[in-house]
Design an enzyme around this catalytic site. Structure first.
Site, PDB file in Angstrom:
ATOM      1  CE  LYS A   1      -3.561   2.127   2.868  1.00 31.65           C
ATOM      2  NZ  LYS A   1      -4.780   1.831   3.484  1.00 31.65           N
TER       3      LYS A   1
ATOM      4  CB  SER B   1      -7.699   3.995   2.896  1.00 31.63           C
ATOM      5  OG  SER B   1      -6.901   3.328   3.628  1.00 31.63           O
TER       6      SER B   1
ATOM      7  CB  SER C   1      -8.437   1.312   5.591  1.00 33.83           C
ATOM      8  OG  SER C   1      -8.991   2.367   5.057  1.00 33.83           O
TER       9      SER C   1
END
Ligand code: GLN
Length: 486
Positions: A74, A149, A173
Site C-alpha cells: 500500500k 482506503s 481500511s
C-alpha cells in the site's frame, strides 16, 4: 500459477519448480494488462533485481517460507526506489531515503516488491475515490468501488495481480476493502505491527496488516510483519509468536458473540443473508452462537470522526512545502507559500479532516469534542471487554452493504462515514479484526458483489482469529472464487 496461494507458491519455489524471477515476471505482466488502476508505481528493473536476489538465496537454500514470493505495498508504506505518495498530490514525486520497517521485514524474509498500491489520500476514505491517482475499480464489477482506503491492495489480491499485499487499517481500511473485494485481511492488535515509515494518518489508530487469499497466508505474512520496533514509540514489546500455530485447532465449543447492534436496520438483506449463512456454517463446525450487546456501537462514528481528524490535523502539519512534497510555484512570502502549497497539494477530503481536526482541538472546543470523544472511546473498549466475558470471538458483517457504484457517494462524505459503522469500534478499542469472504450479494444493481464476514478477537488473539477463519476456509470455497476472466 497466478491463482495459487502464497503457501502453494512457497512450496513450488522451495522445490525449485518455479523461480522468483518467473513469478515476478508473471505478476508484473498481469499488472501491466490490468485496467483496475490498482497500482500507482511499478518499476520492473527494481522488482527483477530483488527477484534475482531471492533466486540466489533459494539456490543457497537460505530461505524463509516467504522467500521469492511477490508482494505489493500500500502506498502508505515508504519504500526506497519506488515513489511513496500516500495517494496524494502532496507527495506525488516523493521518494523516501529509507524503507518502512514493514517493507524492510519482508525484504529480510526474501519477498520481492511488485510495486505500490493505490489508496485513498493519506488513507482517508472508504471507497478509494479520494486518491489523487484516480479511483480503483472493483474486479468483481468494474462499475463498483473496491472499498477503501486500501482499495488497491484488495483489488490486486482479488484480480490475482499479487499473491500478497500490505494494507493499513485506521477505522476499517483493511477489513472493508477485503470484504468488498472478496479477499482475506487481518488488522492486528494496535501496536503489533510497526508504524515506522507508515505515513501517519491517526497515530493512535493506524495499524498495518496483510491481505491475501487465505487466513493461512495472512498468518505467514503476519509472522514476518509483527514484532517490536524501537523506532515506533507505541510498538508492543512481546515475545515472537507463530501466528499459524493454531490453524488446525477444531472449533468444537467455540463461543461466537453475535452483537445485536450489528444486525439492526441499516444492514442490507443480501449482506445479512450471507453473514447468517456463514454463522450457520460455524454452528456445523461445532461453535455456538451467543447473543451479545455492544451498546455504544452507534457512537463509534462521531467518536472516530472527532479523534481521527484531530490526530490527522496534527500529523499533516508536517506537509508545509518546506520539508516534504509539493511546493507552490508562486507565492509572496513564507505564510503565502505554506497556504498555497497546502491548498494545492491536498484533496478535498483531507482538507475537510484538517478543518474538523483543528476545530475540535481548538481552545474552547477541546473539552466539548476531543476530550468527550476520548472518554466515549474508553467506554467503547469496555463494551468489548464485557462482551468477551461471554464469548471467545465476535462475528458480524464488515460493511452494511456490498460495494456501491463508483460515484454514488462521492459527493457525500457523511454517507461514506456511516458505512464504517461496523469497523470503527474495533479500531477505537485497538482490537484485532478480520474479514473473510463469505458469499455474494446483489447490491442495488443486480451485480454479483462479495460479502465479508468480520471476526473480532480480544487483544493479542490473532492466532485464534486466523484459526477460526482457516477452519471456515477448509469447509467452504468462497475465498477461492475469482471474478470472471481472472
Ligand atoms: N473509512 C475510514 C476513514 O475514512 C477509515 C479509513 C482507514 O481505516 N484508513 O477514515
Amino acid at each position: 500459477m497466478h491463482t495459487k496461494t502464497l503457501k502453494e507458491l512457497s512450496a513450488l519455489l522451495q522445490a525449485k519448480q518455479v523461480s522468483a524471477t518467473e513469478l515476478s515476471k508473471l505478476f508484473l505482466d498481469r499488472i501491466k494488462q490490468s485496467d483496475l488502476n490498482a497500482f500507482i508505481h511499478v518499476d520492473e528493473t527494481l522488482t527483477l533485481q530483488q527477484a534475482a536476489d531471492a533466486d540466489a538465496r533459494i539456490a543457497k537454500n537460505d530461505t524463509t517460507p516467504l522467500t521469492g514470493i511477490p508482494i505489493a505495498h500500500k502506498d502508505i508504506f515508504v519504500t526506497r526506489g519506488w515513489r511513496s505518495t500516500a495517494g496524494s498530490k502532496m507527495l506525488s514525486n516523493y521518494v523516501s531515503p529509507f524503507d518502512a520497517t514493514v517493507v524492510d521485514q519482508f525484504r529480510t524474509a526474501g519477498m520481492v516488491t511488485l510495486g505500490k498500491l493505490n489508496c485513498d489520500e493519506f488513507a482517508m476514505g472508504s471507497s478509494n475515490e479520494n486518491s489523487f491517482f484516480g479511483p480503483v475499480k472493483n474486479p468483481w464489477d468494474k462499475k463498483a468501488i473496491p472499498g477503501g482506503s486500501s482499495g488497491g491492495s484488495a483489488a490486486a489480491i482479488a484480480a490475482r495481480l499479487a499473491p500478497a499485499a500490505t494494507a493499513t487499517d485506521t477505522g476499517g481500511s483493511i477489513r472493508q476493502p477485503a470484504s468488498l473485494c472478496g479477499v482475506t485481511g487481518i488488522k492486528p492488535t494496535y501496536g503489533r505491527v510497526s508504524r515506522f515509515g507508515m505515513i501517519a494518518f491517526a497515530s493512535s489508530l493506524d495499524q498495518g496488516g496483510p491481505m491475501a487469499q487465505t487466513a493461512e497466508d495472512c498468518g505467514l505474512l503476519l509472522n514476518a510483519m509483527a514484532g517490536f520496533d524501537p523506532r515506533d514509540s507505541t510498538s508492543l514489546e512481546r515475545p515472537t509468536e507463530d501466528f499459524t500455530r493454531d490453524l488446525n485447532n477444531k472449533l468444537q465449543g467455540l463461543k461466537i458473540g453475535i452483537p445485536r447492534e450489528y444486525f439492526g436496520k441499516g444492514l442490507a438483506p443480501d449482506v445479512e443473508q450471507a453473514v447468517r449463512a456463514a454463522l450457520a456454517e460455524y454452528e456445523k463446525l461445532g461453535a455456538t452462537l451467543v447473543d451479545i450487546s455492544l451498546p455504544k456501537t452507534e457512537l463509534s462514528i462521531p467518536v472516530y470522526y472527532v479523534i481521527a481528524p484531530a490526530e490527522a490535523s496534527s500529523n499533516l502539519s508536517r506537509f508545509d512545502g518546506v520539508r516534504y512534497g509539493h511546493r507552490a510555484k508562486e507565492y509572496k512570502d513564507l505564510g503565502d507559500m505554506y497556504r498555497k502549497s497546502r491548498a494545492e497539494g491536498f484533496g478535498d477530503e483531507v482538507k475537510r479532516r484538517i478543518l474538523v481536526g483543528a476545530y475540535v482541538l481548538s481552545h474552547g472546543y477541546y473539552d466539548a469534542y476531543y476530550l468527550q470523544a476520548q472518554k466515549i472511546r474508553r467506554l467503547i473498549a469496555q463494551d468489548f471487554q464485557n462482551a468477551f466475558k461471554q464469548c471467545d470471538v465476535i462475528m458480524g458483517p464488515v460493511s452494511p452493504t456490498v460495494a456501491w457504484d463508483l460515484g454514488d457517494k462521492a459527493d457525500d462524505p457523511v454517507a461514506n462515514y456511516l458505512a464504517d459503522i461496523f469497523t470503527l469500534s474495533t479500531s477505537l478499542a485497538g482490537l484485532p479484526g478480520m474479514s473473510i469472504p463469505c458469499g455474494f450479494g446483489q447490491g442495488d444493481k443486480n451485480g454479483k458483489r462479495p460479502v465479508g464476514l468480520q471476526i473480532i478477537g480480544n487483544y493479542f488473539a490473532e492466532a485464534k482469529l486466523l484459526n477460526v477463519a482457516h477452519q471456515y476456509q477448509l469447509a467452504t470455497d468462497w475465498h477461492q472464487r475469482t471474478p470472471e476472466g481472472i
